[in-house]
Design an enzyme around this catalytic site. Sequence first.
Site, PDB file in Angstrom:
ATOM      1  CE1 TYR A   1      15.288  45.652  -8.835  1.00  0.00           C
ATOM      2  CE2 TYR A   1      14.707  43.886  -7.708  1.00  0.00           C
ATOM      3  CZ  TYR A   1      15.531  44.759  -7.982  1.00  0.00           C
ATOM      4  OH  TYR A   1      16.708  44.449  -7.519  1.00  0.00           O
TER       5      TYR A   1
ATOM      6  CE  LYS B   1      17.703  59.803  -0.469  1.00  0.00           C
ATOM      7  NZ  LYS B   1      18.584  60.327   0.453  1.00  0.00           N
TER       8      LYS B   1
ATOM      9  CG  ASP C   1      21.300  58.384   2.151  1.00  0.00           C
ATOM     10  OD1 ASP C   1      20.004  58.144   2.851  1.00  0.00           O
ATOM     11  OD2 ASP C   1      21.547  59.510   1.702  1.00  0.00           O
TER      12      ASP C   1
ATOM     13  CG  ASP D   1      17.430  43.211  -4.308  1.00  0.00           C
ATOM     14  OD1 ASP D   1      18.179  42.272  -3.943  1.00  0.00           O
ATOM     15  OD2 ASP D   1      17.576  43.299  -5.576  1.00  0.00           O
TER      16      ASP D   1
ATOM     17  CG  ASP E   1      21.791  41.127  -1.344  1.00  0.00           C
ATOM     18  OD1 ASP E   1      20.840  40.501  -1.039  1.00  0.00           O
ATOM     19  OD2 ASP E   1      22.369  41.037  -2.540  1.00  0.00           O
TER      20      ASP E   1
END
Length: 362
Positions: free
Chosen positions: A139, A194, A226, A250, A254
């Site tokens: 971001y 990652k 993942d 983010d 959610d």
Amino acid sequence: MAKYNIATIYGDGIGPEVARSSVRVLKNALGSDALHFEELPGGAEHYVDSGEVLPEDTFTACRDMDAILHGAAGLPGVTYEDGTEVGNDLHLLLRFKLDLYANMRPVKLLKGVTSPLAAFRDGGAIDYIIVRENTEGLYASRGAGVVLRGEIASDSLIVTRKGTERVARFALNVARKRNGAPRDGVSRLTVCDKANILRSFAFFRGICDEVSTDFPDVEIDYAYADAMTVHLVKKPDFYDVIVAENMFGDIISDLGAVTVGGMGVSPSGEIGDNHALFQGAHGSAPDIAGQDGASPVATILSSALMLDWLGERHDDTNLVEGANRIRNAVNAVLSAGEFIPRDLGGSARCSEMTEAICRALD
């Protein structure tokens, strides 16, 4: 009694409804003299009217007051020339200008709320916090990405030592203050990354490791992003505090929210060393705006986070006790089952939920 000034931006869509509900609950919990709410303009609708999403006077008030309470921002079709949404810029500008580097997203299954995960139906069976690095990562490229000749687009992912050290320390301090994961009671920080693929994430993990040596009472744990999407569905009770880069944080926050009932019960706080902004994790939901149909729960719980932050910052036990009373009142209303908001399968209106929570506080 100390009095605190709260910069209050109602924003767009359901923002004014849920923010006003939170103001009412806060006044009920603390009395009318503890907090002063200064209503300030900002958001997508204000941009349409004035050309400014965050007026300078609003920013100055947010900078100078004790905390920021925000409803929601954003309207369909109100975008910049590059296609990005105008509404998002309200809290993004505040985030970067005020250096709100830690986004704290509690994920907790409340009593009376049914999780879609069949194995986790009891209140408290899921109870962890995601700490998302809030000013770097992918971001950091917002507004600075490159599009070449309509053929190639690129954004840069930024990870710095300073940014990672401070968010890791923030997350470890959060873990130190909690009671551990529901499964085993262990105080645990899980680093979500990652690191097996990208050097930037290996760097992120390495710095988290370094900082963790100052917290021998908190166990360090790792998960690739993942794999984390699987773990949060299969074994959410294992997690206590999770720290992640901006984009990964983010996404998984959610996902976590859905496992405990959805965005309508998910609070958030964007916190820096000297400033903090609190809002529900949901969007502005303009399709139901003005219908008294929104759930105020996420914003009310966010206001409790605001009291926690202010109480700790100013060593004010009255605020901390008020935060706990608000959470207990929300739990009492939801577990009683008479008033359940629409997003959780009930029919209670925003005003009815607010009234019920105020009665529970009384």
